[in-house]
Motif scaffolding. Structure first.
Motif, PDB file in Angstrom:
ATOM      1  N   SER A 111     117.186  58.992 -19.025  1.00  0.00           N
ATOM      2  CA  SER A 111     115.759  59.071 -18.672  1.00  0.00           C
ATOM      3  C   SER A 111     114.961  57.975 -19.377  1.00  0.00           C
ATOM      4  CB  SER A 111     115.185  60.461 -18.943  1.00  0.00           C
ATOM      5  OG  SER A 111     115.258  60.796 -20.301  1.00  0.00           O
ATOM      6  N   ARG A 112     115.360  57.600 -20.589  1.00  0.00           N
ATOM      7  CA  ARG A 112     114.707  56.461 -21.260  1.00  0.00           C
ATOM      8  C   ARG A 112     115.007  55.160 -20.519  1.00  0.00           C
ATOM      9  NH1 ARG A 112     110.815  56.375 -24.940  1.00  0.00           N
ATOM     10  NH2 ARG A 112     111.775  54.502 -25.705  1.00  0.00           N
ATOM     11  N   ASP A 113     116.249  55.006 -20.033  1.00  0.00           N
ATOM     12  CA  ASP A 113     116.586  53.827 -19.222  1.00  0.00           C
ATOM     13  C   ASP A 113     115.698  53.764 -17.981  1.00  0.00           C
ATOM     14  OD1 ASP A 113     118.623  53.136 -20.981  1.00  0.00           O
ATOM     15  OD2 ASP A 113     120.243  53.798 -19.651  1.00  0.00           O
ATOM     16  N   ILE A 114     115.543  54.905 -17.301  1.00  0.00           N
ATOM     17  CA  ILE A 114     114.706  54.961 -16.095  1.00  0.00           C
ATOM     18  C   ILE A 114     113.268  54.575 -16.435  1.00  0.00           C
ATOM     19  CG2 ILE A 114     113.694  56.530 -14.378  1.00  0.00           C
ATOM     20  CD1 ILE A 114     116.459  58.016 -14.460  1.00  0.00           C
ATOM     21  N   GLU A 115     112.762  55.113 -17.536  1.00  0.00           N
ATOM     22  CA  GLU A 115     111.399  54.793 -17.967  1.00  0.00           C
ATOM     23  C   GLU A 115     111.264  53.289 -18.247  1.00  0.00           C
ATOM     24  OE1 GLU A 115     108.136  56.312 -21.267  1.00  0.00           O
ATOM     25  OE2 GLU A 115     110.228  56.880 -21.505  1.00  0.00           O
ATOM     26  N   HIS A 116     112.223  52.726 -18.946  1.00  0.00           N
ATOM     27  CA  HIS A 116     112.179  51.298 -19.277  1.00  0.00           C
ATOM     28  C   HIS A 116     112.301  50.430 -18.017  1.00  0.00           C
ATOM     29  CE1 HIS A 116     112.663  47.667 -21.617  1.00  0.00           C
ATOM     30  NE2 HIS A 116     113.738  47.384 -20.901  1.00  0.00           N
ATOM     31  N   LEU A 117     113.247  50.762 -17.135  1.00  0.00           N
ATOM     32  CA  LEU A 117     113.427  49.998 -15.897  1.00  0.00           C
ATOM     33  C   LEU A 117     112.176  50.061 -15.019  1.00  0.00           C
ATOM     34  CD1 LEU A 117     117.087  51.026 -15.043  1.00  0.00           C
ATOM     35  CD2 LEU A 117     116.307  48.718 -15.643  1.00  0.00           C
ATOM     36  N   SER A 118     111.495  51.196 -15.034  1.00  0.00           N
ATOM     37  CA  SER A 118     110.291  51.375 -14.220  1.00  0.00           C
ATOM     38  C   SER A 118     109.202  50.371 -14.574  1.00  0.00           C
ATOM     39  CB  SER A 118     109.744  52.793 -14.382  1.00  0.00           C
ATOM     40  OG  SER A 118     110.669  53.733 -13.896  1.00  0.00           O
ATOM     41  N   LEU A 119     109.189  49.936 -15.826  1.00  0.00           N
ATOM     42  CA  LEU A 119     108.181  48.972 -16.275  1.00  0.00           C
ATOM     43  C   LEU A 119     108.364  47.598 -15.627  1.00  0.00           C
ATOM     44  CD1 LEU A 119     108.158  49.862 -20.076  1.00  0.00           C
ATOM     45  CD2 LEU A 119     106.513  50.582 -18.322  1.00  0.00           C
ATOM     46  N   SER A 120     109.529  47.348 -15.047  1.00  0.00           N
ATOM     47  CA  SER A 120     109.826  46.058 -14.418  1.00  0.00           C
ATOM     48  C   SER A 120     109.239  45.935 -13.015  1.00  0.00           C
ATOM     49  CB  SER A 120     111.340  45.857 -14.334  1.00  0.00           C
ATOM     50  OG  SER A 120     111.909  45.887 -15.619  1.00  0.00           O
ATOM     51  N   PHE A 121     108.712  47.020 -12.460  1.00  0.00           N
ATOM     52  CA  PHE A 121     108.173  47.008 -11.105  1.00  0.00           C
ATOM     53  C   PHE A 121     106.649  46.904 -11.136  1.00  0.00           C
ATOM     54  CE2 PHE A 121     112.250  49.113 -10.816  1.00  0.00           C
ATOM     55  CZ  PHE A 121     112.813  48.510  -9.700  1.00  0.00           C
ATOM     56  N   ASP A 122     106.086  46.209 -10.151  1.00  0.00           N
ATOM     57  CA  ASP A 122     104.632  46.142 -10.018  1.00  0.00           C
ATOM     58  C   ASP A 122     104.071  47.511  -9.663  1.00  0.00           C
ATOM     59  OD1 ASP A 122     104.771  43.422 -10.497  1.00  0.00           O
ATOM     60  OD2 ASP A 122     104.647  42.882  -8.376  1.00  0.00           O
ATOM     61  N   CYS A 123     104.827  48.248  -8.840  1.00  0.00           N
ATOM     62  CA  CYS A 123     104.418  49.580  -8.415  1.00  0.00           C
ATOM     63  C   CYS A 123     105.672  50.425  -8.226  1.00  0.00           C
ATOM     64  CB  CYS A 123     103.635  49.487  -7.106  1.00  0.00           C
ATOM     65  SG  CYS A 123     103.118  51.090  -6.460  1.00  0.00           S
ATOM     66  N   ILE A 124     105.675  51.612  -8.816  1.00  0.00           N
ATOM     67  CA  ILE A 124     106.801  52.525  -8.636  1.00  0.00           C
ATOM     68  C   ILE A 124     106.275  53.954  -8.607  1.00  0.00           C
ATOM     69  CG2 ILE A 124     107.316  52.602 -11.110  1.00  0.00           C
ATOM     70  CD1 ILE A 124     110.326  52.874 -10.258  1.00  0.00           C
ATOM     71  N   VAL A 125     106.792  54.732  -7.666  1.00  0.00           N
ATOM     72  CA  VAL A 125     106.400  56.128  -7.506  1.00  0.00           C
ATOM     73  C   VAL A 125     107.674  56.947  -7.352  1.00  0.00           C
ATOM     74  CG1 VAL A 125     105.187  57.781  -6.013  1.00  0.00           C
ATOM     75  CG2 VAL A 125     104.245  55.486  -6.359  1.00  0.00           C
TER      76      VAL A 125
END
Length: 153
Positions: A111-125
């Protein structure tokens, strides 16, 4: 990490797309502890852009398999150059965990990986969809699990 297989569908140019929908699904075998997952990136007009599968050994639960599927789909999306995605899943519990940024012990690293990877997107939902709306990704996940089970047995 598990085995990852991505296939780009050649007839569409992803750079022309504004927002991408990602349907993903996992399949888990509780007797072998193997998991298969699949994802499909589509446009808002339902045009298929990219799809992939991954398999994982020693997966402790169906929820862990779902989290591994999301992480794999995010990695694939970044590799494909997507910047705006909507992750659609039939696992309400995982959507709640991700959206709350609460990291349960059994999912902490993933879940920390998912949170960190999410920061790489301009928009994520991250959103919930009923399982019957996710049938293509479900088929990919089940195929990946079946192939993993027959290849390693």
């Amino acid at each position: 990490m598990g085995d990852l297989d991505s296939k780009e569908l050649p007839d569409l140019r992803k750079q022309d797309m504004d927002a991408i929908g990602d349907f993903y699904q996992s399949a888990w075998n509780h007797t072998t502890f193997k998991a298969g997952c699949g994802w499909i990136f589509i446009t808002q007009q339902d045009e298929h852009l990219h799809q992939g599968t991954a398999t994982f050994d020693y997966t402790s639960s169906a929820l862990v398999a779902e989290a591994l599927a999301i992480r794999s789909a995010l990695l694939s999306a970044l590799e494909a150059g997507f910047t705006r995605i909507c992750i659609k899943t039939d696992c309400q519990a995982l959507v709640a965990i991700i959206n709350s940024k609460n990291h349960p012990k059994d999912l902490y690293g993933i879940s920390r990986d998912i949170e960190h990877l999410s920061l790489s997107f301009d928009c994520i939902v991250f959103s919930y969809v009923p399982r019957n709306s996710n049938s293509l990704a479900d088929s990919l996940a089940k195929s990946a699990l079946y192939l993993a089970s027959t290849n390693y047995s």
